[in-house]
Each structure stands twice: as structure tokens, then as C-alpha cells.
Design an enzyme around this catalytic site. Structure first.
Site, PDB file in Angstrom:
ATOM      1  N   LYS A 138      36.051  34.088  42.701  1.00 51.10           N
ATOM      2  CA  LYS A 138      35.852  32.709  42.690  1.00 51.10           C
ATOM      3  C   LYS A 138      36.498  32.103  41.550  1.00 51.10           C
ATOM      4  CE  LYS A 138      32.020  29.615  42.302  1.00 51.10           C
ATOM      5  NZ  LYS A 138      30.639  29.480  42.441  1.00 51.10           N
ATOM      6  N   ASP A 148      32.383  23.551  37.709  1.00 50.93           N
ATOM      7  CA  ASP A 148      31.436  23.189  38.964  1.00 50.93           C
ATOM      8  C   ASP A 148      30.229  22.211  38.452  1.00 50.93           C
ATOM      9  OD1 ASP A 148      29.939  23.167  41.269  1.00 50.93           O
ATOM     10  OD2 ASP A 148      28.986  25.158  40.933  1.00 50.93           O
ATOM     11  N   LYS A 158      24.822  18.688  39.605  1.00 48.02           N
ATOM     12  CA  LYS A 158      23.839  19.342  38.866  1.00 48.02           C
ATOM     13  C   LYS A 158      23.353  18.742  37.736  1.00 48.02           C
ATOM     14  CE  LYS A 158      26.368  23.776  39.192  1.00 48.02           C
ATOM     15  NZ  LYS A 158      25.296  24.584  39.960  1.00 48.02           N
ATOM     16  N   ASP A 175      32.560  29.215  35.608  1.00 50.02           N
ATOM     17  CA  ASP A 175      32.439  29.315  37.093  1.00 50.02           C
ATOM     18  C   ASP A 175      33.760  29.951  37.751  1.00 50.02           C
ATOM     19  OD1 ASP A 175      30.551  29.341  39.191  1.00 50.02           O
ATOM     20  OD2 ASP A 175      30.867  27.448  40.014  1.00 50.02           O
ATOM     21  N   GLU A 177      29.573  25.528  46.520  1.00 52.10           N
ATOM     22  CA  GLU A 177      31.108  25.495  46.826  1.00 52.10           C
ATOM     23  C   GLU A 177      31.783  27.019  46.821  1.00 52.10           C
ATOM     24  OE1 GLU A 177      29.647  25.231  43.975  1.00 52.10           O
ATOM     25  OE2 GLU A 177      30.917  26.490  42.689  1.00 52.10           O
ATOM     26  N   ARG A 218      31.006  29.722  48.011  1.00 48.17           N
ATOM     27  CA  ARG A 218      31.168  30.627  49.249  1.00 48.17           C
ATOM     28  C   ARG A 218      32.125  29.744  50.172  1.00 48.17           C
ATOM     29  NH1 ARG A 218      25.044  29.738  50.602  1.00 48.17           N
ATOM     30  NH2 ARG A 218      24.860  29.843  48.079  1.00 48.17           N
TER      31      ARG A 218
HETATM   32  N1  BES Z   1      28.255  28.378  40.366  1.00 48.80           N
HETATM   33  C1  BES Z   1      26.863  28.357  40.739  1.00 48.80           C
HETATM   34  C2  BES Z   1      25.965  29.405  40.656  1.00 48.80           C
HETATM   35  C3  BES Z   1      25.369  29.670  39.459  1.00 48.80           C
HETATM   36  C4  BES Z   1      24.626  28.632  38.766  1.00 48.80           C
HETATM   37  C5  BES Z   1      25.803  30.829  38.759  1.00 48.80           C
HETATM   38  C6  BES Z   1      24.052  28.916  37.607  1.00 48.80           C
HETATM   39  C7  BES Z   1      25.186  31.154  37.564  1.00 48.80           C
HETATM   40  C8  BES Z   1      24.482  30.107  37.006  1.00 48.80           C
HETATM   41  C9  BES Z   1      26.972  27.941  42.470  1.00 48.80           C
HETATM   42  O1  BES Z   1      28.225  27.350  42.893  1.00 48.80           O
HETATM   43  C10 BES Z   1      25.906  27.174  42.924  1.00 48.80           C
HETATM   44  O2  BES Z   1      25.771  25.821  42.387  1.00 48.80           O
HETATM   45  N2  BES Z   1      25.152  27.652  43.910  1.00 48.80           N
HETATM   46  C11 BES Z   1      23.927  27.117  44.047  1.00 48.80           C
HETATM   47  C12 BES Z   1      23.799  27.376  45.742  1.00 48.80           C
HETATM   48  C13 BES Z   1      22.900  26.507  46.361  1.00 48.80           C
HETATM   49  C14 BES Z   1      23.246  25.051  46.283  1.00 48.80           C
HETATM   50  C15 BES Z   1      22.514  26.923  47.836  1.00 48.80           C
HETATM   51  C16 BES Z   1      22.510  27.529  43.440  1.00 48.80           C
HETATM   52  O3  BES Z   1      22.557  28.916  42.917  1.00 48.80           O
HETATM   53  O4  BES Z   1      21.630  26.773  43.078  1.00 48.80           O
HETATM   54 ZN    ZN Z   2      29.883  27.362  41.702  1.00 41.86          ZN
HETATM   55 MN    MN Z   3      27.954  25.080  42.694  1.00 43.54          MN
END
Ligand code: BES
Ligand code: ZN
Ligand code: MN
Length: 458
Positions: A226, A231, A238, A249, A310, A312
Site C-alpha cells: 500500500k 491519507d 480525518k 500510510d 482507500e 483496500r
Molecule cells: N490508513 C488508514 C488506517 C490507519 C489509521 C492505520 C490509523 C494506522 C493508524 C486507513 O486508510 C483508514 O483510514 N482506515 C479506516 C477504515 C474505515 C474507514 C473503514 C479506519 O481504520 O478507520
Molecule cells: Zn490509509
Molecule cells: Mn484511510
């Protein structure tokens, strides 16, 4: 050889001491040194160190406390503190720490500093490699970790999709790999709709990085990382606390490059392919939106439940491409969910596979390399949570349960022909420094997977 290591000369011995060996260690010292250690209150506590002077006041010996071997848990990387504690000089291990190989590796890993934006004083404590330690193997492992850390620590203004591609190309060129990229609107022409959708709102064009290396007749190992260079969450923006460290990310991509570095440098008998979807998840008028529906490379349609899910999406198209050539082993690494951190914290990434033999090997090498990983299930009953009412799939199921599992199940929909698939939901970051692990970007899963591959294909 890695700069943290040196050749013999007049090296200063480091004696590892536990609470139970303290008395005998002190008794073996010259009386003045024994007195000095006692007067200094040295108790051999894990992480405690003491430099001992000779009659002229020069440093002649170092004592360093480590956990008892039979302690409930001991950190094999504890000696990774030494480069940060010791003055300039050449040192050697006078006795064996619990695991001399991991202690040596930790010494190198603990000497890391990120010096791209200001002058740093590099650690000048260097170690004579203990007997029986493979200098080349340890050095390649440390170099790979430094590469991953440097890439992650570099902020997004200097590590966009283009710069990430530059780093991948530099690595590919170094080992004579075949490198190509698909950039911007070409992603649509070449059928990577999801990578394009996620990356299109950034002024820095999305791309798919692709390189192959090795003998075409060897088993096919494909790594997918990835590469979200920042992000923001997209339109599902966020909050600032959640966005703060999102330069990391692209940690999956950084670790895939670290892993590729080790594989190519060790010349493992594999046909390696590396795929990195490199994008920035930005906010703009042309950003993809909640409830948009896109086709995917595999053909299934995906409804966007959340633009912040995003990772996935970009992995889905890259995994579908990887899957088309039926690799023997397909591995993807990514910083995919906060839920993985809720379940296991920052230092213990979950991994997923339906191949039980592979899972056993991952557990063995995660342990032996002190690169902790924990198996979680691709739990079939949750698969229906990915259903959409209007498309084939939704990228973010309603509700917050089992977020790392549902992400893995989403990715699984895009893997059909690979003989074996491993997915690791890494963090790629050390929030507070630990021995051998300075705060910031971190190499996770790459070392364990490399050792697994080198046992199989070395
Ligand atoms: N990059 C983030 C995941 C992440 C966040 C990893 C904080 C480590 C620390 C990913 O893209 C994300 O935002 N995932 C969301 C998914 C949700 C919207 C289904 C998450 O984990 O909140
Ligand atoms: Zn992400
Ligand atoms: Mn994200």
C-alpha cells in the site's frame, strides 16, 4: 559491512549482566572496578549500563543489564540501546547476550537516526561482530530496515507518488530488475479504475509501480504494498489527530521495498514481482465521493461506503493484477486499519492467510526474527458484511466491529488464482522509542517474511 560494525583492534568489552549473574560479574572485576560499580549503584537492571575506568581513567569495560533468560518475557533487542548510550569507540560482546544474533542486529537497528532535514551526530559506537554471526546477512537486514524507515520518515511533501516511484526505480536499477509504471489517466486506459479513483484528486498523479526480477523459471513470489503517500481520509476527512502521522500510510510500500531489497541482495531463487499502487488520498472538487460506484480491475463493482477506506481499494486493483499470473505466493503489506491497532496495538501486526502451513512458517520466523506478527482469521461468516445493496461490494461495512478482518475479507475477493496469499495489516511506525526501535517509521513484517522466503528458496 554496515557502518555500525567494526573489525577487532583494541575493542572495549561489553559484559551482559542479569540480577542473578551480577555478583559473579562484579567479583571477576579488578577490586577498584568492583568498588566503583558498587559505589555507582549498578544493579544490573535491564537497560542499565555502566562504563568502568582503568587506573588512568580510560574506559576499559562496559556492564549492561539484561533480563533473566527465564523471565516471563525478555526483549531480545535490549542491546539495541547500546549505540545510544555508549561514547565513540569500538566494542565487543564479552559474553553472550540471550540471542547474540538478534542482539547484534539490534545494535545496528538502534544506531539509526533520520538525518535528512538537519545535521545529526551519527552514533560512533561500533561493534565487532561476534563469532559465528553472518556479517553480510545482518548488514543486509539492517540496510533494509533503514530503507523502510527513511522512506516512511520522509514527509509527504518530499515523498509523493512520484518520489516513491523514484525510490522503487532506484532499487530496481540497483539489482537489474525490469521496471515500469502506469501513471495518471493511463490507469483508466489500462483498467485500474480503483487506483485512479482514489488518487485522482491529488495534484500529484496516481500510479502503479511494477518491477520484476530473477529467473522466470523460479517460483513466482509477488509483493504488493500500500503506497498511500498521504491519507487525508478524502471527503470523509480525518480529524487532525487521526491525520497527523498519515505520511506513514505508504508503510506497506516501504516495507515491500525493504523486503525486495533483501530478496534481491540475497539472490533468492524466486521470480520476484513488486507492485505498488502509489497515490495520495486528497480532497478536491474531483475527489471520489461516498456512495460513488466504480468498476474494478477484477470486474466486480465497488460502492464507496467511506473514502477513508482507500487502502483496500488501491490494493484491490493491484492484487487483481498480481493474481492474473497465478503466483506461487502473493504477499501484501499495508497500513490498512485503525482496528488492527485497537485489537493488537502498534507492535503486533495481524496477518491473514488460509494456508495453514504458511501461517505456521510465518509464526516461526516472526518469533525467531523478533518481528512479531499475530494470526487473525479470514472469518467467513463476516464476509456478507461486505454486501452492497446496489453494487457487488461495499468498501466499508456499516458498524465498527472486526474492522481489520473485514478489510482482509475485502482484499480476499480480489485473490483467486494465487496458490497462496498472505496479508499483513501493519502499522509501520514506532510511537515511542524502544530498544533497537527509534521513534518513527518502522520495518514490520519484512524481516520475518524474508527469513521465511530464504528458508524456502535460499
Ligand atoms: N490508513 C488508514 C488506517 C490507519 C489509521 C492505520 C490509523 C494506522 C493508524 C486507513 O486508510 C483508514 O483510514 N482506515 C479506516 C477504515 C474505515 C474507514 C473503514 C479506519 O481504520 O478507520
Ligand atoms: Zn490509509
Ligand atoms: Mn484511510
Amino acid at each position: 559491512m554496515h557502518p555500525a560494525f567494526a573489525s577487532p583492534a583494541d575493542s572495549i568489552p561489553i559484559t551482559f549482566v542479569t540480577k542473578s549473574t551480577l555478583d559473579s560479574a562484579l567479583a571477576a572485576l579488578p577490586p577498584v572496578a568492583d568498588q566503583f560499580a558498587k559505589a555507582s549503584g549498578f544493579a544490573g537492571k535491564p537497560g542499565q549500563h555502566l562504563g568502568l575506568p582503568d587506573a588512568k581513567g580510560a574506559l576499559t569495560q562496559v556492564l549492561f543489564g539484561i533480563e533473566e533468560k527465564d523471565a516471563a518475557w525478555h526483549d531480545p533487542f535490549q542491546p539495541g540501546q547500546l549505540p545510544g548510550l555508549l561514547p565513540a569507540g569500538i566494542y565487543r560482546f564479552a559474553n553472550a547476550p540471550h540471542d547474540a544474533r538478534l542482539a547484534t542486529l539490534a545494535f545496528a537497528l538502534g544506531s539509526y537516526k533520520f538525518g535528512r532535514y538537519r545535521k545529526i551526530e551519527p552514533s560512533r559506537a561500533r561493534l565487532v561482530l561476534p563469532h559465528g554471526i553472518d556479517a553480510i546477512e545482518i548488514s543486509r537486514t539492517a540496510e533494509a530496515a533503514f530503507l523502510a524507515r527513511d522512506l516512511i520518515n520522509t514527509p509527504s511533501n518530499d515523498m509523493g507518488p512520484d518520489e516513491l516511484a523514484g525510490a522503487a526505480k532506484a532499487l530496481a536499477d540497483k539489482f537489474g530488475a525490469q521496471y515500469s509504471t502506469i501513471v495518471g489517466d493511463d490507469l483508466l486506459k489500462r483498467n485500474f479504475p480503483l487506483i485512479h479513483a482514489v488518487g485522482r484528486a491529488s495534484a500529484r498523479a496516481p500510479r502503479l509501480i511494477d518491477f520484476t526480477w530473477g529467473n522466470a523459471s523460479h517460483p513466482k513470489v509477488t509483493l504488493v504494498g500500500k503506497g498511500v503517500c498521504f491519507d487525508t481520509g478524502g471527503l470523509d476527512l480525518k480529524p487532525s489527530s487521526g491525520m497527523l502521522i498519515m505520511k506513514k500510510d505508504m508503510g506497506g510500500a516501504a516495507n515491500v521495498l525493504a523486503l525486495a531489497h533483501m530478496i534481491m541482495s540475497a539472490q533468492l531463487k524466486v521470480r520476484l514481482r513488486v507492485l505498488i499502487p502509489a497515490v495520495e488520498n486528497s480532497v478536491a472538487g474531483n475527489a471520489f465521493r461516498p456512495l460513488d460506484i466504480f468498476p474494478s480491475r477484477k470486474g466486480v463493482t465497488v460502492e464507496i461506503g467511506n473514502t477513508d477506506a482507500e487502502g483496500r481499494l488501491v490494493l484491490a486493483d493491484a492484487l487483481a493484477l498480481a493474481d492474473e499470473e497465478k503466483p506461487d505466493l502473493l504477499v501484501d503489506l499495508g497500513t490498512l486499519t485503525g482496528a488492527a491497532r485497537v485489537a493488537l496495538g502498534p507492535d503486533l501486526p495481524p496477518f491473514y492467510t488460509n494456508d495453514d502451513m504458511l501461517a505456521d512458517e510465518v509464526e516461526i520466523y516472526a518469533r525467531s526474527e523478533n518481528d512479531p506478527l499475530w494470526r487473525m482469521p479470514l472469518w467467513p461468516p463476516y464476509d456478507s458484511w461486505l454486501d452492497s445493496k446496489v453494487a457487488n461490494l461495499n468498501n466499508a461495512p456499516a458498524g465498527t466491529f472486526a474492522g481489520s478482518i473485514t478489510c482482509a475479507l475485502f482484499l480476499q475477493r480480489f485473490v483467486e488464482h494465487a496458490k497462496s496469499w498472505l496479508h499483513v495489516d501493519i502499522y509501520g511506525w514506532t510511537p515511542t522509542a524502544k530498544p533497537g526501535r527509534p521513534e518513527g517509521g518502522e520495518c514490520q513484517a519484512a524481516r520475518a517474511v524474508y527469513k521465511l522466503l530464504s528458508a524456502r528458496y535460499g
